[in-house]
Design a protein around this motif. Structure first.
Motif, short mmCIF file in Angstrom:
data_model
loop_
_atom_site.label_atom_id
_atom_site.label_comp_id
_atom_site.label_asym_id
_atom_site.label_seq_id
_atom_site.Cartn_x
_atom_site.Cartn_y
_atom_site.Cartn_z
N TYR A 74 11.09 3.05 82.62
CA TYR A 74 10.69 4.37 83.10
C TYR A 74 9.20 4.63 82.87
CZ TYR A 74 10.87 9.15 84.49
OH TYR A 74 10.62 10.32 85.14
N GLY A 75 8.68 4.32 81.70
CA GLY A 75 7.25 4.49 81.44
C GLY A 75 6.41 3.66 82.39
N GLN A 76 6.85 2.45 82.67
CA GLN A 76 6.14 1.59 83.63
C GLN A 76 6.18 2.22 85.02
OE1 GLN A 76 7.60 -2.42 83.77
NE2 GLN A 76 6.46 -2.88 85.61
N LEU A 77 7.31 2.79 85.39
CA LEU A 77 7.45 3.45 86.69
C LEU A 77 6.48 4.62 86.82
CD1 LEU A 77 9.25 3.58 89.31
CD2 LEU A 77 10.56 5.31 88.09
N ILE A 78 6.33 5.40 85.76
CA ILE A 78 5.39 6.53 85.79
C ILE A 78 3.97 6.01 85.96
CG2 ILE A 78 4.35 8.34 84.36
CD1 ILE A 78 7.12 8.99 83.35
N GLY A 79 3.61 4.92 85.26
CA GLY A 79 2.29 4.33 85.42
C GLY A 79 2.04 3.86 86.84
N GLU A 80 3.02 3.22 87.44
CA GLU A 80 2.89 2.76 88.84
C GLU A 80 2.74 3.96 89.77
OE1 GLU A 80 6.36 0.37 89.51
OE2 GLU A 80 5.68 -1.19 88.10
N HIS A 102 11.82 15.88 82.31
CA HIS A 102 12.96 16.41 81.57
C HIS A 102 12.48 16.76 80.17
CE1 HIS A 102 16.02 15.70 84.64
NE2 HIS A 102 15.26 14.69 84.97
N ASN A 103 12.88 16.05 79.13
CA ASN A 103 12.38 16.38 77.79
C ASN A 103 11.61 15.20 77.19
OD1 ASN A 103 14.52 14.71 77.26
ND2 ASN A 103 15.29 15.90 75.53
N GLU A 104 11.00 14.40 78.03
CA GLU A 104 10.17 13.28 77.57
C GLU A 104 8.72 13.52 78.00
OE1 GLU A 104 11.99 9.71 79.04
OE2 GLU A 104 13.86 10.12 77.99
N ILE A 105 7.79 13.13 77.13
CA ILE A 105 6.37 13.34 77.40
C ILE A 105 5.67 11.98 77.46
CG2 ILE A 105 4.24 14.44 76.60
CD1 ILE A 105 6.03 16.32 74.91
N TYR A 106 4.85 11.77 78.49
CA TYR A 106 4.12 10.52 78.67
C TYR A 106 2.63 10.82 78.83
CZ TYR A 106 8.73 8.60 79.62
OH TYR A 106 10.04 8.23 79.52
N ASP A 107 1.80 10.07 78.12
CA ASP A 107 0.35 10.16 78.24
C ASP A 107 -0.09 9.00 79.13
OD1 ASP A 107 -2.37 10.51 77.96
OD2 ASP A 107 -2.34 10.53 75.77
N GLY A 112 -3.52 3.70 84.74
CA GLY A 112 -2.07 3.86 84.71
C GLY A 112 -1.39 3.36 83.46
N SER A 113 -2.14 3.12 82.37
CA SER A 113 -1.49 2.74 81.12
C SER A 113 -0.68 3.93 80.61
CB SER A 113 -2.52 2.31 80.08
OG SER A 113 -3.41 3.38 79.81
N VAL A 114 0.52 3.66 80.07
CA VAL A 114 1.43 4.74 79.70
C VAL A 114 1.87 4.61 78.25
CG1 VAL A 114 3.66 5.82 80.20
CG2 VAL A 114 2.29 4.88 82.06
N VAL A 115 1.83 5.74 77.55
CA VAL A 115 2.35 5.81 76.18
C VAL A 115 3.36 6.95 76.15
CG1 VAL A 115 1.80 6.28 73.77
CG2 VAL A 115 0.20 4.98 75.18
#
Length: 186
Positions: A74-80, A102-107, A112-115
């Motif tokens: 999922y984090g990779q998908l957000i970066g893409e 939803h209730n997850e936060i991504y920086d 497109g690097s994602v944490v």
């Protein structure tokens, strides 16, 4: 994070990368009822969001994307997705964003690097450290008052975000009210 989703707050002042602009530009966007994106103060992200009908991915590897996101992809998908939103921008552009799904936060960093953020609050931008300090103090005062860690209601979270944004405005000239708020649905 609140009892009902993720609340994002931001000022409305942007830059063109080198100088501040006086134009009021939104920095937080409702992508879907469950997804909110907050961008760095660069005016280009606001222009891209306004110019395009940005949609959030609904499938992973051909399968419907359902919450909770039980896979590491999922984090990779957000970066893409973020790279795709910025695909026509210069390769050396340094855009940052926070995505609440939803209730997850991504920086999301440049390129497109994602944490994935483990805590229940996060900050990004020129006032990041001031905001994090204010949110940390506010969150700890709530835990002390309640004697148990639990998520605040949206109204209480808005109070905490307002306090953090006010602290930023006092220390970073580029950050000025009015503040904007949007909440994702968990």
């Amino acid at each position: 994070e609140t009892t009902t989703g993720i609340l994002m707050g931001a000022d409305n002042r942007t830059s063109d990368g080198a100088r501040l602009l006086m134009r009021a530009t939104p920095k937080i966007y409702q992508i879907t009822p469950h997804v909110v994106m907050g961008s760095s103060g660069h005016v280009r992200i606001a222009d891209i969001v306004r110019r395009n009908s940005i949609t959030f991915p609904t499938r992973v590897h051909g399968k419907p994307l359902e919450y909770p996101y039980a896979n590491q992809d999922y984090g990779q998908l957000i970066g893409e997705w973020f790279r795709d939103v910025l695909k026509d921008e210069p390769k050396d552009a340094r855009y940052w964003a926070i995505v609440a799904a939803h209730n997850e936060i991504y920086d999301i960093g440049p390129g497109g690097s994602v944490v994935q953020i483990a805590g229940n609050y996060h900050s990004s931008g020129s006032g990041e450290l001031v905001a994090l300090g204010a949110l940390y103090a506010w969150n700890n005062s709530l835990v002390f008052q309640r004697d148990a860690p639990m998520l605040p209601c949206p109204e209480l979270a808005k109070e905490g975000l307002t306090m953090a944004l006010d602290a930023c405005a006092a220390h970073v000239e580029a950050i000025t009210p009015p503040w904007s708020f949007i909440e994702s649905v968990a």
